[in-house]
Design a protein around this motif. Structure first.
Motif, PDB file in Angstrom:
ATOM      1  N   LEU A   8      12.371  11.271 -16.584  1.00  0.00           N
ATOM      2  CA  LEU A   8      11.225  11.067 -17.464  1.00  0.00           C
ATOM      3  C   LEU A   8      11.208   9.608 -17.911  1.00  0.00           C
ATOM      4  CD1 LEU A   8      11.503  14.312 -19.635  1.00  0.00           C
ATOM      5  CD2 LEU A   8      10.106  13.926 -17.591  1.00  0.00           C
ATOM      6  N   HIS A   9      10.028   9.099 -18.176  1.00  0.00           N
ATOM      7  CA  HIS A   9       9.884   7.674 -18.457  1.00  0.00           C
ATOM      8  C   HIS A   9       9.151   7.442 -19.774  1.00  0.00           C
ATOM      9  CE1 HIS A   9      11.148   6.407 -14.378  1.00  0.00           C
ATOM     10  NE2 HIS A   9      10.555   7.535 -13.996  1.00  0.00           N
ATOM     11  N   GLY A  10       9.387   6.273 -20.358  1.00  0.00           N
ATOM     12  CA  GLY A  10       8.593   5.804 -21.477  1.00  0.00           C
ATOM     13  C   GLY A  10       9.091   6.209 -22.841  1.00  0.00           C
ATOM     14  N   ASP A  11       8.874   5.313 -23.823  1.00  0.00           N
ATOM     15  CA  ASP A  11       9.264   5.594 -25.209  1.00  0.00           C
ATOM     16  C   ASP A  11       8.073   6.044 -26.043  1.00  0.00           C
ATOM     17  OD1 ASP A  11       7.835   3.234 -25.415  1.00  0.00           O
ATOM     18  OD2 ASP A  11       9.293   2.220 -26.697  1.00  0.00           O
ATOM     19  N   ARG A  12       6.920   6.243 -25.391  1.00  0.00           N
ATOM     20  CA  ARG A  12       5.658   6.640 -26.050  1.00  0.00           C
ATOM     21  C   ARG A  12       5.203   5.570 -27.044  1.00  0.00           C
ATOM     22  NH1 ARG A  12       6.091   9.232 -22.240  1.00  0.00           N
ATOM     23  NH2 ARG A  12       5.751  11.484 -21.965  1.00  0.00           N
ATOM     24  N   ASN A  13       5.649   4.337 -26.791  1.00  0.00           N
ATOM     25  CA  ASN A  13       5.213   3.226 -27.632  1.00  0.00           C
ATOM     26  C   ASN A  13       4.831   2.030 -26.759  1.00  0.00           C
ATOM     27  OD1 ASN A  13       4.651   2.108 -30.146  1.00  0.00           O
ATOM     28  ND2 ASN A  13       6.669   1.150 -30.299  1.00  0.00           N
ATOM     29  N   GLY A  14       4.603   2.326 -25.466  1.00  0.00           N
ATOM     30  CA  GLY A  14       4.126   1.288 -24.571  1.00  0.00           C
ATOM     31  C   GLY A  14       5.159   0.679 -23.657  1.00  0.00           C
ATOM     32  N   PHE A  15       6.413   1.156 -23.695  1.00  0.00           N
ATOM     33  CA  PHE A  15       7.457   0.546 -22.882  1.00  0.00           C
ATOM     34  C   PHE A  15       8.260   1.607 -22.131  1.00  0.00           C
ATOM     35  CE2 PHE A  15       6.735  -2.307 -26.470  1.00  0.00           C
ATOM     36  CZ  PHE A  15       6.583  -3.536 -25.843  1.00  0.00           C
ATOM     37  N   ASP A  16       8.809   1.195 -20.982  1.00  0.00           N
ATOM     38  CA  ASP A  16       9.758   2.035 -20.245  1.00  0.00           C
ATOM     39  C   ASP A  16      10.898   1.138 -19.790  1.00  0.00           C
ATOM     40  OD1 ASP A  16      10.859   4.290 -18.931  1.00  0.00           O
ATOM     41  OD2 ASP A  16      10.063   3.546 -17.031  1.00  0.00           O
ATOM     42  N   ASP A  17      12.060   1.305 -20.396  1.00  0.00           N
ATOM     43  CA  ASP A  17      13.196   0.431 -20.130  1.00  0.00           C
ATOM     44  C   ASP A  17      13.996   0.950 -18.938  1.00  0.00           C
ATOM     45  OD1 ASP A  17      15.304  -1.273 -20.186  1.00  0.00           O
ATOM     46  OD2 ASP A  17      16.014  -0.752 -22.186  1.00  0.00           O
ATOM     47  N   PRO A  18      14.076   0.184 -17.835  1.00  0.00           N
ATOM     48  CA  PRO A  18      14.836   0.647 -16.665  1.00  0.00           C
ATOM     49  C   PRO A  18      16.346   0.612 -16.865  1.00  0.00           C
ATOM     50  CG  PRO A  18      14.022  -1.571 -16.294  1.00  0.00           C
ATOM     51  CD  PRO A  18      13.417  -1.103 -17.585  1.00  0.00           C
ATOM     52  N   ALA A  19      16.810  -0.017 -17.950  1.00  0.00           N
ATOM     53  CA  ALA A  19      18.252  -0.088 -18.205  1.00  0.00           C
ATOM     54  C   ALA A  19      18.790   1.207 -18.803  1.00  0.00           C
ATOM     55  CB  ALA A  19      18.580  -1.253 -19.137  1.00  0.00           C
ATOM     56  N   LEU A  20      17.904   2.072 -19.271  1.00  0.00           N
ATOM     57  CA  LEU A  20      18.334   3.356 -19.816  1.00  0.00           C
ATOM     58  C   LEU A  20      17.469   4.445 -19.192  1.00  0.00           C
ATOM     59  CD1 LEU A  20      19.543   4.001 -23.401  1.00  0.00           C
ATOM     60  CD2 LEU A  20      18.427   5.798 -22.094  1.00  0.00           C
ATOM     61  N   VAL A  21      18.125   5.332 -18.450  1.00  0.00           N
ATOM     62  CA  VAL A  21      17.408   6.368 -17.707  1.00  0.00           C
ATOM     63  C   VAL A  21      17.719   7.733 -18.308  1.00  0.00           C
ATOM     64  CG1 VAL A  21      17.402   5.019 -15.586  1.00  0.00           C
ATOM     65  CG2 VAL A  21      19.285   6.608 -16.029  1.00  0.00           C
ATOM     66  N   GLY A  22      16.818   8.661 -18.092  1.00  0.00           N
ATOM     67  CA  GLY A  22      17.052  10.004 -18.612  1.00  0.00           C
ATOM     68  C   GLY A  22      16.014  10.975 -18.101  1.00  0.00           C
ATOM     69  N   GLY A  23      16.307  12.254 -18.296  1.00  0.00           N
ATOM     70  CA  GLY A  23      15.371  13.274 -17.872  1.00  0.00           C
ATOM     71  C   GLY A  23      15.947  14.664 -18.056  1.00  0.00           C
ATOM     72  N   ILE A  24      15.292  15.638 -17.434  1.00  0.00           N
ATOM     73  CA  ILE A  24      15.668  17.043 -17.549  1.00  0.00           C
ATOM     74  C   ILE A  24      16.294  17.508 -16.240  1.00  0.00           C
ATOM     75  CG2 ILE A  24      14.801  19.379 -17.955  1.00  0.00           C
ATOM     76  CD1 ILE A  24      12.479  18.127 -19.485  1.00  0.00           C
ATOM     77  N   GLY A  25      17.338  18.283 -16.341  1.00  0.00           N
ATOM     78  CA  GLY A  25      17.972  18.815 -15.141  1.00  0.00           C
ATOM     79  C   GLY A  25      18.622  20.158 -15.423  1.00  0.00           C
ATOM     80  N   ARG A  26      19.309  20.665 -14.420  1.00  0.00           N
ATOM     81  CA  ARG A  26      20.089  21.895 -14.577  1.00  0.00           C
ATOM     82  C   ARG A  26      21.530  21.607 -14.197  1.00  0.00           C
ATOM     83  NH1 ARG A  26      17.316  26.632 -15.423  1.00  0.00           N
ATOM     84  NH2 ARG A  26      15.069  26.525 -15.071  1.00  0.00           N
ATOM     85  N   LEU A  27      22.432  22.060 -15.033  1.00  0.00           N
ATOM     86  CA  LEU A  27      23.859  21.919 -14.775  1.00  0.00           C
ATOM     87  C   LEU A  27      24.467  23.312 -14.799  1.00  0.00           C
ATOM     88  CD1 LEU A  27      26.272  19.908 -14.447  1.00  0.00           C
ATOM     89  CD2 LEU A  27      26.601  20.126 -16.912  1.00  0.00           C
ATOM     90  N   GLY A  28      25.006  23.755 -13.670  1.00  0.00           N
ATOM     91  CA  GLY A  28      25.535  25.107 -13.606  1.00  0.00           C
ATOM     92  C   GLY A  28      24.478  26.154 -13.878  1.00  0.00           C
ATOM     93  N   GLY A  29      23.229  25.847 -13.514  1.00  0.00           N
ATOM     94  CA  GLY A  29      22.141  26.795 -13.704  1.00  0.00           C
ATOM     95  C   GLY A  29      21.483  26.750 -15.061  1.00  0.00           C
ATOM     96  N   GLN A  30      22.004  25.950 -15.998  1.00  0.00           N
ATOM     97  CA  GLN A  30      21.447  25.901 -17.344  1.00  0.00           C
ATOM     98  C   GLN A  30      20.708  24.584 -17.578  1.00  0.00           C
ATOM     99  OE1 GLN A  30      24.841  25.795 -20.192  1.00  0.00           O
ATOM    100  NE2 GLN A  30      26.120  25.741 -18.355  1.00  0.00           N
ATOM    101  N   PRO A  31      19.544  24.639 -18.224  1.00  0.00           N
ATOM    102  CA  PRO A  31      18.772  23.415 -18.449  1.00  0.00           C
ATOM    103  C   PRO A  31      19.456  22.497 -19.459  1.00  0.00           C
ATOM    104  CG  PRO A  31      17.738  25.276 -19.548  1.00  0.00           C
ATOM    105  CD  PRO A  31      18.856  25.840 -18.736  1.00  0.00           C
ATOM    106  N   VAL A  32      19.463  21.211 -19.152  1.00  0.00           N
ATOM    107  CA  VAL A  32      20.063  20.199 -20.031  1.00  0.00           C
ATOM    108  C   VAL A  32      19.216  18.938 -19.953  1.00  0.00           C
ATOM    109  CG1 VAL A  32      22.450  21.030 -19.797  1.00  0.00           C
ATOM    110  CG2 VAL A  32      21.564  19.343 -18.174  1.00  0.00           C
ATOM    111  N   VAL A  33      19.377  18.089 -20.954  1.00  0.00           N
ATOM    112  CA  VAL A  33      18.812  16.738 -20.910  1.00  0.00           C
ATOM    113  C   VAL A  33      19.952  15.771 -20.678  1.00  0.00           C
ATOM    114  CG1 VAL A  33      17.814  14.900 -22.327  1.00  0.00           C
ATOM    115  CG2 VAL A  33      16.707  17.128 -22.233  1.00  0.00           C
ATOM    116  N   MET A  34      19.800  14.896 -19.664  1.00  0.00           N
ATOM    117  CA  MET A  34      20.842  13.929 -19.325  1.00  0.00           C
ATOM    118  C   MET A  34      20.266  12.521 -19.386  1.00  0.00           C
ATOM    119  SD  MET A  34      22.772  15.885 -16.164  1.00  0.00           S
ATOM    120  CE  MET A  34      21.305  16.494 -15.342  1.00  0.00           C
TER     121      MET A  34
END
Length: 326
Positions: free
Chosen positions: A91-117
């Protein structure tokens, strides 16, 4: 892109290993050319190479461990995320007009369970590092991280952060955009989140840039990673006006995993393959995934109030000391 094998780049203390490996290859090639069976000798030399590798990496100085943590082939946040997750959507963006490529993140599944990484992302070469600010996040990066963590909290998803940065972006523009405020706001808000939070130091973790995504119920750390308030070079330049004294500063700063475990700052040391995580990235990823799943299982047994209290108590204990009577 999942973790792939790459030709390693040599650190100074790895040169004896490279020389021995070269000798083994030469002997094997000569034996094949002349039809000579030297399999027993090759096995002895390979055993010696493994022993030498274990000896070298079990006795690294703090500054040498810093070199391992900074290795350009060391697995990054995206390497680990894409290797341990069943599904992954960035997922991208801080909802304030910027998306910093130095910090990444998003939604995934770990061991079948949803997590944010989420975590800092360094580049693989000079061009990529420039594009990602060498893993030094701007204020927009920390605001993006908090947006993702608030999303996780709203939908009851555990948060996994991966710390790997020489510090927050230290430019005039970053200061004008509120670098200190963005990090401080993250510190406060992470203490209040209801969901489990596990933070892992995967490489170099320095200054407030590391702490900005480092407030959690559990703090894990790879064996050869480092965690410090300031880089040894910066510390040496301030204290002795000489960056060449960085090895001395690295010892004084207590930056390595075993020192930090003894001080109660980290909760668990993750063993690395002999030769560092970059020597066998897939094995390192397997170790990380197992540790995350085990800690998540334990944290899920607690109520949100118990986890918040655990988080508070953990950080209140850091820096506590006993003054001996004279």
């Amino acid at each position: 892109m999942a973790i792939t094998e790459r030709k390693p780049l040599l650190l100074d203390f790895e040169k004896p290993l490279a020389e021995l490996a070269s000798r083994i290859d030469q002997i094997r090639q000569l034996a094949e050319e002349n039809g000579v069976d030297v399999s027993s000798q090759i096995k002895q030399l390979e055993a010696r190479a493994m022993q030498l590798r274990e000896e070298i990496f079990s006795s690294l100085s703090p500054f040498q461990r810093l070199q391992v943590a900074r290795h350009p082939r060391r697995p990054s946040t995206l390497d680990y995320i894409q290797s341990i997750s069943d599904e992954w959507m960035e997922l991208h963006g801080d909802r304030n007009g910027f998306d910093d490529p130095a910090l990444v993140g998003g939604i995934g599944r770990l061991g079948g369970q949803p997590v944010v990484m989420l975590g800092q992302q360094k580049g693989r070469d000079t061009k990529d590092n420039i594009a990602r600010n060498f893993g030094m996040a701007a204020p927009s990066g920390y605001r993006k991280a908090l947006r993702l963590m608030e999303h996780a909290n709203k939908f009851g998803m555990p948060i996994l952060t991966f710390i790997d940065t020489p510090g927050a972006l230290a430019t005039v523009a970053a200061e004008n955009q509120g670098a200190g405020e963005a990090i401080a706001y993250n510190l406060r808000e992470m203490f209040c989140l209801d969901v489990p939070i596990i933070c892992t130091v995967i490489g170099e973790a320095s200054s407030g840039g590391a702490l900005g995504i480092g407030i959690g119920d559990r703090l894990l750390m790879f064996e050869h990673a480092v965690y410090t308030v300031i880089s040894p070079e910066g510390c040496a330049a301030i204290l002795w006006k000489d960056a060449a004294k960085a090895p001395q500063a690295a010892v004084a700063l207590k930056i390595i995993s075993h020192d930090l475990k003894n001080l109660g700052i980290i909760d668990q040391i993750l063993p690395e393959p002999t030769g560092g995580a970059h020597s066998d990235p897939l094995k390192a990823a397997t170790t990380l995934k197992q540790a995350l799943l085990e800690n998540l299982d334990e944290l899920r047994q607690l109520t949100s109030q118990e986890r918040r209290q655990l988080r508070y108590d953990k950080f209140r204990k850091i820096g506590v000391f006993t003054e001996a009577a004279r």
